[in-house]
Design an enzyme around this catalytic site. Structure first.
Site, PDB file in Angstrom:
ATOM      1  N   LYS A   1       0.849  -1.047   0.068  1.00 24.60           N
ATOM      2  CA  LYS A   1       0.019  -0.009  -0.026  1.00 24.60           C
ATOM      3  C   LYS A   1       0.707   1.317   0.007  1.00 24.60           C
ATOM      4  O   LYS A   1       0.713   2.454  -0.672  1.00 24.60           O
ATOM      5  CB  LYS A   1      -0.962  -0.082   1.131  1.00 24.60           C
ATOM      6  CG  LYS A   1      -2.121  -1.057   1.235  1.00 24.60           C
ATOM      7  CD  LYS A   1      -3.256  -0.756   1.680  1.00 24.60           C
ATOM      8  CE  LYS A   1      -4.356  -1.602   1.319  1.00 24.60           C
ATOM      9  NZ  LYS A   1      -5.617  -1.617   2.207  1.00 24.60           N
TER      10      LYS A   1
ATOM     11  N   LYS B   1      -5.089 -10.391  -5.537  1.00 23.15           N
ATOM     12  CA  LYS B   1      -6.467 -10.706  -4.585  1.00 23.15           C
ATOM     13  C   LYS B   1      -7.417  -9.562  -5.011  1.00 23.15           C
ATOM     14  O   LYS B   1      -7.337  -8.416  -5.338  1.00 23.15           O
ATOM     15  CB  LYS B   1      -5.996 -10.162  -3.250  1.00 23.15           C
ATOM     16  CG  LYS B   1      -7.095 -10.303  -2.431  1.00 23.15           C
ATOM     17  CD  LYS B   1      -6.395  -9.831  -0.751  1.00 23.15           C
ATOM     18  CE  LYS B   1      -6.551  -8.400  -0.638  1.00 23.15           C
ATOM     19  NZ  LYS B   1      -8.036  -8.134  -0.030  1.00 23.15           N
TER      20      LYS B   1
ATOM     21  N   LYS C   1     -11.678  -4.112  -2.905  1.00 21.81           N
ATOM     22  CA  LYS C   1     -12.530  -3.220  -3.016  1.00 21.81           C
ATOM     23  C   LYS C   1     -11.850  -2.119  -3.891  1.00 21.81           C
ATOM     24  O   LYS C   1     -12.475  -1.340  -4.747  1.00 21.81           O
ATOM     25  CB  LYS C   1     -12.758  -2.413  -1.639  1.00 21.81           C
ATOM     26  CG  LYS C   1     -13.892  -3.275  -1.039  1.00 21.81           C
ATOM     27  CD  LYS C   1     -14.742  -2.707   0.269  1.00 21.81           C
ATOM     28  CE  LYS C   1     -14.093  -3.629   1.478  1.00 21.81           C
ATOM     29  NZ  LYS C   1     -13.031  -3.322   2.336  1.00 21.81           N
TER      30      LYS C   1
HETATM   31  N1  AQP Z   1      -9.997 -11.548  -2.397  1.00 21.74           N
HETATM   32  C1  AQP Z   1     -10.407 -11.689  -1.061  1.00 21.74           C
HETATM   33  N2  AQP Z   1     -10.771 -13.145  -0.732  1.00 21.74           N
HETATM   34  C2  AQP Z   1     -10.973 -13.615   0.289  1.00 21.74           C
HETATM   35  N3  AQP Z   1     -11.282 -12.924   1.571  1.00 21.74           N
HETATM   36  C3  AQP Z   1     -10.795 -11.597   1.473  1.00 21.74           C
HETATM   37  N4  AQP Z   1     -11.062 -10.434   2.026  1.00 21.74           N
HETATM   38  C4  AQP Z   1     -10.924  -9.423   1.475  1.00 21.74           C
HETATM   39  N5  AQP Z   1     -10.433  -9.407   0.141  1.00 21.74           N
HETATM   40  C5  AQP Z   1     -10.699 -11.057   0.013  1.00 21.74           C
HETATM   41  C6  AQP Z   1     -11.327 -10.520   3.637  1.00 21.74           C
HETATM   42  O1  AQP Z   1     -12.478  -9.698   3.683  1.00 21.74           O
HETATM   43  C7  AQP Z   1     -12.353  -9.085   5.127  1.00 21.74           C
HETATM   44  C8  AQP Z   1     -12.387  -7.620   5.088  1.00 21.74           C
HETATM   45  O2  AQP Z   1     -11.473  -7.260   4.460  1.00 21.74           O
HETATM   46  P1  AQP Z   1     -11.051  -5.618   4.611  1.00 21.74           P
HETATM   47  O3  AQP Z   1     -12.074  -4.913   3.897  1.00 21.74           O
HETATM   48  O4  AQP Z   1     -11.000  -5.243   6.055  1.00 21.74           O
HETATM   49  O5  AQP Z   1      -9.793  -5.279   3.697  1.00 21.74           O
HETATM   50  P2  AQP Z   1      -9.015  -5.948   2.599  1.00 21.74           P
HETATM   51  O6  AQP Z   1      -8.594  -7.188   2.884  1.00 21.74           O
HETATM   52  O7  AQP Z   1      -7.904  -5.053   2.382  1.00 21.74           O
HETATM   53  O8  AQP Z   1     -10.241  -5.778   1.612  1.00 21.74           O
HETATM   54  P3  AQP Z   1     -10.155  -5.078   0.292  1.00 21.74           P
HETATM   55  O9  AQP Z   1     -11.394  -5.582  -0.413  1.00 21.74           O
HETATM   56  O10 AQP Z   1      -8.739  -5.447  -0.540  1.00 21.74           O
HETATM   57  O11 AQP Z   1     -10.270  -3.574   0.841  1.00 21.74           O
HETATM   58  P4  AQP Z   1      -9.212  -2.300   0.305  1.00 21.74           P
HETATM   59  O12 AQP Z   1      -9.102  -2.355  -1.156  1.00 21.74           O
HETATM   60  O13 AQP Z   1      -9.878  -1.050   0.661  1.00 21.74           O
HETATM   61  O14 AQP Z   1      -7.859  -2.578   0.984  1.00 21.74           O
HETATM   62  C9  AQP Z   1     -11.029  -9.612   5.773  1.00 21.74           C
HETATM   63  O15 AQP Z   1     -11.199 -10.714   6.384  1.00 21.74           O
HETATM   64  C10 AQP Z   1     -10.312 -10.234   4.457  1.00 21.74           C
HETATM   65  O16 AQP Z   1      -9.458 -11.037   4.603  1.00 21.74           O
END
Ligand code: AQP
Length: 324
Positions: A112, A193, A196
């Site tokens: 990040k 991965k 969002k």
């Molecule tokens: N691709 C994924 N596959 C399985 N699990 C996932 N999680 C996130 N992406 C995947 C799980 O969802 C929960 C919440 O995630 P988060 O919103 O706290 O943070 P993140 O993992 O960083 O999610 P994003 O979607 O990638 O958000 P941004 O882009 O804002 O950083 C967690 O339990 C995570 O493991």
């Protein structure tokens, strides 16, 4: 007393099928067995700039999606991190026992930080706040997607370090990953991965995407140059589509799809996803039809968890010799 579970999601945009299959589905399945606290981690979200109006709307939307995905507000507490000040108070106390070298090693911080012109101190300290979220409630189980495993290891390291400095104080939390769907990859790039905040309209399937949009996104998903599914030799794009299908419907394993041409595979995967999302979207509409419902759930849950959180902070301060 029931064993306590804690987990969270950042309100950084509409939740996607990776968040659901990696985390929320698991939460809904285990909530009756445990005392569960599910958190909208808005203080984590602001480690990168968020538009204030959008952030507030996303907090409410995320809470409504928790309920739509099956979190029962009678069984579980649904809280907003910033509404319980003890999260930040404990984070400071834990920051003081966490070596900076541990934080510099976090892969999510490195990836990040690379994308930012200026890196805020909050981004580096993010895993300490996450440790505080979990340890505040003395949670024994943390159901998350695989991407959070490293942060969970760090949480245990911080808890152990605190316990060795100040005496046995924190419960050691265990990571709970789903058996299928622990790491859903982007449809446009199966090497990354599903996330969002990733750019590209064809990257993630939003939980509120209409059936036609889901079909279109899956039809455009990256596969490989083979003509049909070979369970013994699957490229990452095909393996990801099959993992999504299986996590949505456990009867759909790779053997079921053997020999299927990719066009037909995509149709079957889209059907499984649409069938999974349909009741979630219906419930979401019902939940959001009452403008006050989500706020009432958040406020009642906050009332339930505050005494636990405040008690942990008080005991932590006493253990450290602070004046309470
Ligand atoms: N691709 C994924 N596959 C399985 N699990 C996932 N999680 C996130 N992406 C995947 C799980 O969802 C929960 C919440 O995630 P988060 O919103 O706290 O943070 P993140 O993992 O960083 O999610 P994003 O979607 O990638 O958000 P941004 O882009 O804002 O950083 C967690 O339990 C995570 O493991």
């Amino acid at each position: 007393m029931k064993v306590r579970v804690f987990s969270g999601v950042q309100p950084t945009g509409q939740l996607h099928i990776g968040n659901y299959l990696g985390a929320l589905k698991n939460w809904a399945e285990i909530q009756a067995e445990y005392e569960s606290i599910f958190c909208i981690v808005d203080l984590h979200a602001i480690t990168l700039f968020q538009d204030p109006e959008e952030l507030l709307a996303n907090i409410r939307q995320t809470a409504a999606l928790f309920i739509a995905c099956g979190i029962d507000a009678q069984l579980s507490s649904i809280i907003v991190q910033s509404s319980v000040p003890a999260h930040t108070e404990l984070a400071w106390l834990l920051n003081c026992v966490t070596p900076v070298g541990w934080l510099n090693r976090m892969t999510q911080f490195k990836s990040k930080a690379e994308q930012q012109e200026t890196v805020g101190a909050g981004l580096l300290n993010y895993p300490v706040l996450m440790a505080a979220d979990i340890l505040l409630y003395q949670a024994s189980i943390v159901p998350v997607g695989e991407d959070q495993s490293q942060h969970l290891e760090l949480t245990r390291d911080i808890a152990q370090r605190f316990n060795s400095l100040y005496g046995e104080h924190f419960v050691m939390p265990a990571t709970k990953l789903p058996t299928v769907g622990a790491r859903i990859m982007g449809l446009d790039d199966p090497g990354q991965k599903m996330s969002k905040s990733a750019a590209g309209t064809n990257h993630a399937i939003g939980l509120l995407d209409e059936p036609k949009v889901v079909q279109k996104k899956i039809a455009r998903a990256t596969t490989d140059s083979l003509p049909a599914v070979d369970p013994e030799n699957m490229g990452p794009g095909v393996a990801n589509l099959i993992a999504i299908a299986e996590a949505c419907d456990p009867s759909l394993n790779k053997e079921v799809f053997a020999g299927l041409r990719y066009g037909d595979l995509k149709k079957r995967v889209a059907e499984a996803v649409i069938a999974r999302l349909e009741p979630i979207q219906q419930k979401f509409r019902a939940v959001t039809a009452d403008r006050c419902y989500v706020d009432t759930v958040l406020s009642e849950s906050r009332g339930r968890v505050m005494p636990i959180a405040e008690d942990t902070v008080r005991k932590t301060k006493v253990a450290m010799g602070l004046y309470v």
